[in-house]
Design a protein around this motif. Structure first.
Motif, short mmCIF file in Angstrom:
data_model
loop_
_atom_site.label_atom_id
_atom_site.label_comp_id
_atom_site.label_asym_id
_atom_site.label_seq_id
_atom_site.Cartn_x
_atom_site.Cartn_y
_atom_site.Cartn_z
N GLN A 193 0.82 -1.28 0.01
CA GLN A 193 -0.06 -0.04 0.19
C GLN A 193 0.90 1.32 0.01
N TYR A 194 0.34 2.34 -0.38
CA TYR A 194 1.05 3.76 -0.53
C TYR A 194 0.19 4.69 -0.63
N PHE A 195 0.58 5.94 -0.45
CA PHE A 195 -0.43 7.07 -0.48
C PHE A 195 -0.01 7.92 -1.93
N MET A 196 -1.01 8.11 -2.63
CA MET A 196 -1.05 8.75 -3.71
C MET A 196 -0.56 10.09 -3.81
N SER A 197 -1.03 10.86 -2.62
CA SER A 197 -0.58 12.14 -2.71
C SER A 197 -0.32 12.67 -1.21
N MET A 198 -0.18 13.76 -0.98
CA MET A 198 -0.01 14.40 0.27
C MET A 198 -1.40 14.34 1.14
N PHE A 199 -2.51 14.65 0.09
CA PHE A 199 -3.76 14.69 0.47
C PHE A 199 -4.39 13.43 1.12
N TRP A 200 -3.94 12.36 0.54
CA TRP A 200 -4.33 10.98 0.86
C TRP A 200 -3.58 10.61 2.27
N ASP B 42 -5.38 9.82 5.72
CA ASP B 42 -5.11 8.71 6.03
C ASP B 42 -5.99 7.60 5.20
N ILE B 43 -6.03 7.70 3.91
CA ILE B 43 -6.73 6.79 2.87
C ILE B 43 -5.69 6.28 2.09
N PRO B 44 -5.06 5.05 2.12
CA PRO B 44 -4.24 4.65 1.39
C PRO B 44 -4.63 3.89 -0.07
N SER B 45 -3.71 3.77 -0.90
CA SER B 45 -4.04 2.90 -2.02
C SER B 45 -3.51 1.60 -1.89
N ILE B 46 -4.21 0.42 -2.23
CA ILE B 46 -3.84 -0.87 -1.86
C ILE B 46 -3.55 -1.42 -3.08
N GLN B 47 -2.31 -2.21 -3.17
CA GLN B 47 -1.89 -2.92 -4.49
C GLN B 47 -2.20 -4.38 -4.29
N LEU B 48 -2.98 -4.79 -5.41
CA LEU B 48 -3.44 -6.56 -5.44
C LEU B 48 -2.97 -6.94 -6.57
N LYS B 49 -2.43 -8.39 -6.41
CA LYS B 49 -1.99 -9.18 -7.75
C LYS B 49 -2.75 -10.54 -7.63
N TYR B 50 -3.09 -10.97 -8.68
CA TYR B 50 -3.41 -12.34 -9.00
C TYR B 50 -2.21 -13.14 -10.01
#
Length: 231
Positions: free
Chosen positions: A198-205, A209-217
């Motif tokens: 997971q990571y934060f797309m920008s300073m706003f996120w 405290d709303i992270p982006s989640i990375q998923l893989k299949y």
């Protein structure tokens, strides 16, 4: 429950697809706004700002106006990142869906159709500079109209994309989503995706405290080419 079928995108789908994509992203604005309101720093701001206004001016009317201004400002802040993302996509890959997704090998875009209307969308593009030895496909813009949710359309669209990835000999299907997009991570996990980071797309996120989640299949190394999906 009206039946639906999944087919490849056509140029005549452009307007309903863009409308669905835009509405799907803007649906997350209220949840983002609620998240911003519940932050401890926001609560302190709503207490401290009006109180300071009353102490300095002695006017409760000004304090109420201060609260209204803060609400409008926070609502604008909650809207801005989603509007910015939509604008970016409409000027890049979604500007010409046929060119972006159907002209290049190893990419595609599908719609789910029901009653002659587009009710779901999903696309995929090859990942540039993937990890060494991996051939990865990125899932993009999965969305289903609010009136047709709960019918398995989202799962069917993702399964169509996964079959395409197998037929095109991809190693993995990857995607990014966020914690504010309720239910999406559970959907992907139920289909076999796993969280990889997971990571934060920008300073706003980061601030809200709303992270982006990375998923893989991860796809099996051996694949059958019988009935391969092409785009």
């Amino acid at each position: 429950m009206a039946p639906y079928h999944i087919r490849q995108y056509q140029d005549s789908d452009r307007k309903p697809v863009l409308d669905m994509f835009t509405r799907g992203m803007e649906e997350h604005i209220p949840a983002t706004f609620r998240r911003v309101l519940m932050l401890p720093r926001t609560l302190l701001l709503f207490l401290g700002g009006p109180l300071a206004t009353v102490l300095v001016s002695g006017s409760w009317l000004l304090a109420i106006m201060c609260i209204v201004f803060l609400l409008l400002l926070l609502q604008l802040l909650a809207r801005q990142p989603w509007k910015k993302y939509v604008a970016k996509c409409l000027h890049t890959d979604m500007a010409d869906i046929t060119k972006s997704y159907l002209h290049a090998r190893g990419s595609c875009f599908w719609v789910a159709e029901s009653g002659g209307q587009v009710v779901g969308i999903v696309g995929c593009l090859p990942v540039k500079d993937p990890p060494s030895g991996r051939k990865q496909l990125e899932l993009l813009h999965l969305s289903v109209s609010s009136q047709h949710r709960g019918q398995g359309i989202a799962k069917a669209l993702v399964r169509t994309l996964l079959q395409f990835a197998r037929d095109q000999s991809y190693s993995d299907v990857v995607l990014d989503t966020s914690t504010i997009q309720q239910g999406t991570e559970a959907l992907y996990m139920s289909l076999g995706f796993r969280r990889t980071g997971q990571y934060f797309m920008s300073m706003f996120w980061r601030l809200v405290d709303i992270p982006s989640i990375q998923l893989k299949y991860s796809l099996p190394s051996s694949r059958s080419k019988t009935g391969a999906l092409k785009c």
